[in-house]
Scaffold this active site. Structure first.
Site, mmCIF file in Angstrom:
data_model
loop_
_atom_site.group_PDB
_atom_site.id
_atom_site.type_symbol
_atom_site.label_atom_id
_atom_site.label_comp_id
_atom_site.label_asym_id
_atom_site.label_seq_id
_atom_site.Cartn_x
_atom_site.Cartn_y
_atom_site.Cartn_z
ATOM 1 C CG PHE A 48 -1.909 9.035 1.903
ATOM 2 C CD1 PHE A 48 -1.402 10.035 2.726
ATOM 3 C CD2 PHE A 48 -1.028 8.185 1.265
ATOM 4 C CE1 PHE A 48 -0.041 10.186 2.889
ATOM 5 C CE2 PHE A 48 0.344 8.323 1.426
ATOM 6 C CZ PHE A 48 0.838 9.332 2.245
ATOM 7 C CG HIS A 49 -8.025 5.205 2.556
ATOM 8 N ND1 HIS A 49 -6.883 4.617 2.066
ATOM 9 C CD2 HIS A 49 -8.748 4.203 3.110
ATOM 10 C CE1 HIS A 49 -6.916 3.313 2.311
ATOM 11 N NE2 HIS A 49 -8.041 3.033 2.947
ATOM 12 C CB ALA A 50 -10.731 7.668 7.235
#
Length: 135
Positions: A48-50
């Site tokens: 749930f991230h970049a």
């Protein structure tokens, strides 16, 4: 979005197999950090991230898990289940990992040290930045 798998050369005989990871050879960047995930409970999604600049290679050393990769225009889902294959994850790619097998050990190599300021943890912020970069 182009997905790049890195085929890792497997050496072995009747005793077993060995894969060597070398920066700037089969890993396309200097390796600054190595971590691994294991013992992920059933039904849990991770990631749930970049990352703004960080690049990674993910390798399922044991078992399997699924990835959702998103560049702001296109979403791709794939299964990672081969210890002789690495998944290159470039910067500005949203990632989620899920459907971990009970025995999954997911190894991740990165081109830089941990830096919280490099993370984009809000999907809305990610899509805004990705659209800005495309325009």
């Amino acid at each position: 979005m182009q997905i790049k798998f890195i085929q890792l050369q497997k050496h072995g005989d009747e005793r077993g197999s060995l894969v060597s990871l070398e920066e700037q050879k089969n890993i396309p960047f200097p390796i600054k950090r190595v971590y691994y995930l294991f013992g992920t409970k059933e039904g849990v999604r991770r990631g749930f991230h970049a990352h703004k600049t960080l690049k990674q290679v993910a390798i399922s050393l044991r078992g399997s898990c699924r990835f959702l990769l998103d560049d702001g225009k296109e979403k791709i889902e794939l299964l990672l289940d081969n210890p002789a294959q690495g998944l290159l994850i470039e910067s500005m790619i949203w990632r989620e990992m899920y459907d971990f097998s009970d025995d999954c050990v997911l190894l991740v190599l990165t081109d830089d040290y941990y830096d919280e300021s490099d993370y984009i943890r809000s999907y809305e912020e990610f899509t805004n930045q990705a659209v800005s970069a495309i325009s």
